[in-house]
Design an enzyme around this catalytic site. Structure first.
Site, mmCIF file in Angstrom:
data_model
loop_
_atom_site.group_PDB
_atom_site.id
_atom_site.type_symbol
_atom_site.label_atom_id
_atom_site.label_comp_id
_atom_site.label_asym_id
_atom_site.label_seq_id
_atom_site.Cartn_x
_atom_site.Cartn_y
_atom_site.Cartn_z
ATOM 1 N N ARG A 102 0.885 -1.179 0.000
ATOM 2 C CA ARG A 102 0.000 0.000 0.000
ATOM 3 C C ARG A 102 0.909 1.211 0.000
ATOM 4 N NH1 ARG A 102 -5.320 1.236 3.532
ATOM 5 N NH2 ARG A 102 -6.064 -0.112 1.859
ATOM 6 N N HIS A 129 -7.329 0.730 -6.488
ATOM 7 C CA HIS A 129 -7.526 -0.147 -5.315
ATOM 8 C C HIS A 129 -8.191 -1.455 -5.797
ATOM 9 C CE1 HIS A 129 -7.775 -1.381 -1.285
ATOM 10 N NE2 HIS A 129 -8.678 -0.557 -0.792
ATOM 11 N N GLN A 132 -10.046 -4.098 -3.492
ATOM 12 C CA GLN A 132 -11.354 -3.674 -2.997
ATOM 13 C C GLN A 132 -12.438 -3.947 -4.041
ATOM 14 O OE1 GLN A 132 -12.075 -2.101 0.201
ATOM 15 N NE2 GLN A 132 -14.062 -2.837 -0.496
ATOM 16 N N ASP A 218 -17.226 6.941 -1.489
ATOM 17 C CA ASP A 218 -15.982 6.793 -0.722
ATOM 18 C C ASP A 218 -15.729 8.123 -0.013
ATOM 19 O OD1 ASP A 218 -13.501 5.915 0.194
ATOM 20 O OD2 ASP A 218 -12.520 5.955 -1.769
ATOM 21 N N CYS A 258 -16.289 1.343 0.551
ATOM 22 C CA CYS A 258 -15.128 0.504 0.874
ATOM 23 C C CYS A 258 -14.717 0.622 2.340
ATOM 24 C CB CYS A 258 -13.968 0.834 -0.048
ATOM 25 S SG CYS A 258 -13.306 2.495 0.155
ATOM 26 N N ARG A 286 -13.355 -8.928 1.515
ATOM 27 C CA ARG A 286 -11.959 -8.614 1.215
ATOM 28 C C ARG A 286 -11.090 -9.839 1.513
ATOM 29 N NH1 ARG A 286 -9.851 -3.466 1.346
ATOM 30 N NH2 ARG A 286 -7.937 -4.516 0.747
HETATM 31 N N1 NVA Z 1 -9.975 6.361 -1.404
HETATM 32 C C1 NVA Z 1 -9.595 5.994 -0.057
HETATM 33 C C2 NVA Z 1 -9.838 4.531 0.150
HETATM 34 C C3 NVA Z 1 -9.500 4.041 1.524
HETATM 35 C C4 NVA Z 1 -9.652 2.556 1.660
HETATM 36 C C5 NVA Z 1 -8.147 6.351 0.173
HETATM 37 O O1 NVA Z 1 -7.330 6.184 -0.745
HETATM 38 O O2 NVA Z 1 -7.821 6.823 1.261
HETATM 39 N N1 CP Z 2 -11.179 -0.411 2.399
HETATM 40 C C1 CP Z 2 -9.908 -0.447 2.837
HETATM 41 O O1 CP Z 2 -8.966 -0.668 2.088
HETATM 42 O O2 CP Z 2 -9.792 -0.273 4.190
HETATM 43 P P1 CP Z 2 -8.441 -0.059 5.013
HETATM 44 O O3 CP Z 2 -7.911 1.310 4.638
HETATM 45 O O4 CP Z 2 -8.876 -0.130 6.444
HETATM 46 O O5 CP Z 2 -7.462 -1.125 4.652
#
Ligand code: NVA
Ligand code: CP
Length: 303
Positions: A102, A129, A132, A218, A258, A286
């Site tokens: 990540r 992502h 997800q 989101d 998500c 997930r």
């Molecule tokens: N769009 C959000 C998703 C978090 C799971 C982010 O990138 O923070």
């Molecule tokens: N939806 C998602 O990826 O959640 P986290 O940021 O908690 O991993």
């Protein structure tokens, strides 16, 4: 060797196979049936941004499949002290069998993959992502059957999730209605779809929800964009998913998010906690989806 860096790394046939495996692996979990095809395999998880679901789902999933995990963050590894990503990839991939990352720019993930001896999975980047959306589409299939020909309404930021929905629509044959305020619209080049008809932009979120089989949103401020929070709160005024938007969608439309969610910001509590919401199934899936993904990347097709 295959990586999973964005949704379009797999084709429709691979997704059909994966969704079957997710169902099978989930059924085994629900029946308390031991399934450990990844005994002695190690997954390295690298987090440069926070996580709850991604960490727990990969970590629990890997242990359930008989393997083990190594958890690294920027702060507690040499990644935070400017060791080149290429060198980190060479080293980590000599000691582990699979890597989940990540991070911020997609280019960083790609640089890691280019120097990795083992498959690399995108656990979220600024651009995409895919894990997800894999879980989201499996959740849709569980509740409503095939997503082909269906309509998904994306309300809010044209972010990593939105771009990944576009790629999924292109590959799996459904349509995405995207309603984002000016300045926060999706970048078609990031979505990079072959079929321009797989998505349509709307100025009005209510219009985008019309006839939708799934409404989804989101956070307005994704990780890494916190400095823009105040400007975003103003720009997204009117883009909160409400019951009145849900009423524009089909009567049996689902709601997904998500997570993490901010009730009263991007979604009303009566929507996310209401009868059309499947957010808890979505979160649970997930883990099942990623178990199937890890199995596929490490063992290939089994059936
Ligand atoms: N769009 C959000 C998703 C978090 C799971 C982010 O990138 O923070
Ligand atoms: N939806 C998602 O990826 O959640 P986290 O940021 O908690 O991993």
């Amino acid at each position: 060797m295959k990586h999973y860096l964005q949704f379009k790394d797999f084709d429709a046939t691979e997704y059909a196979y994966l969704f079957e495996r997710v169902a099978l692996i989930k059924a085994k979990f629900k029946a308390y049936e031991k399934y450990q095809p990844l005994t002695d395999r190690t997954l390295a998880m690298i987090f440069e941004k926070a996580s709850t679901r991604t960490r727990v789902s990969f970590e629990a999933g890997m242990y359930q499949m008989g393997g083990s995990v190594v958890h690294l963050t920027t702060g507690d590894s040499q990644l935070g002290r400017a060791e080149p990503i290429e060198d980190s990839a060479r080293v980590i991939s000599r000691m582990t069998d699979l890597v989940m990352i990540r991070t911020f720019e997609q280019s960083k993930l790609e640089a890691f993959a280019a120097h990795s001896r083992v498959p690399v999975i995108n656990g979220l980047t600024n651009e995409y992502h895919p894990c997800q959306i894999l879980a989201d589409i499996f959740t849709f299939i569980e509740h409503r059957g095939d997503i082909k020909g269906k309509t998904v309404a994306w309300i809010g930021d044209g972010n990593n999730m939105a771009h990944t929905w576009l790629q999924a629509a292109d590959i799996l044959g459904f349509k995405v209605h995207v309603a984002a305020p000016s300045g926060y619209r999706i970048d078609p080049q990031v979505g990079a779809v072959n079929n321009p008809n797989c998505w349509q932009a709307f100025d009005d979120p209510h219009a985008a929800c019309a006839g939708a089989d799934l409404v989804t949103t989101d956070v307005w401020t994704s990780m890494g964009y916190e400095a823009e929070n105040d400007a975003r709160l103003k720009a997204f005024d009117g883009w909160r998913v409400t019951q009145s938007m849900m009423q524009q969608a089909k009567p049996d439309a689902l709601f997904m998010h998500c997570l993490p969610a901010h009730r009263g910001e991007e979604v009303d509590a009566d929507v996310i906690d209401g009868p059309q919401s499947v957010v808890w199934d979505e979160a649970e899936n997930r883990m099942h989806a990623q178990k199937a993904l890890m199995e596929y990347l490490l063992l290939g097709r089994l059936a």
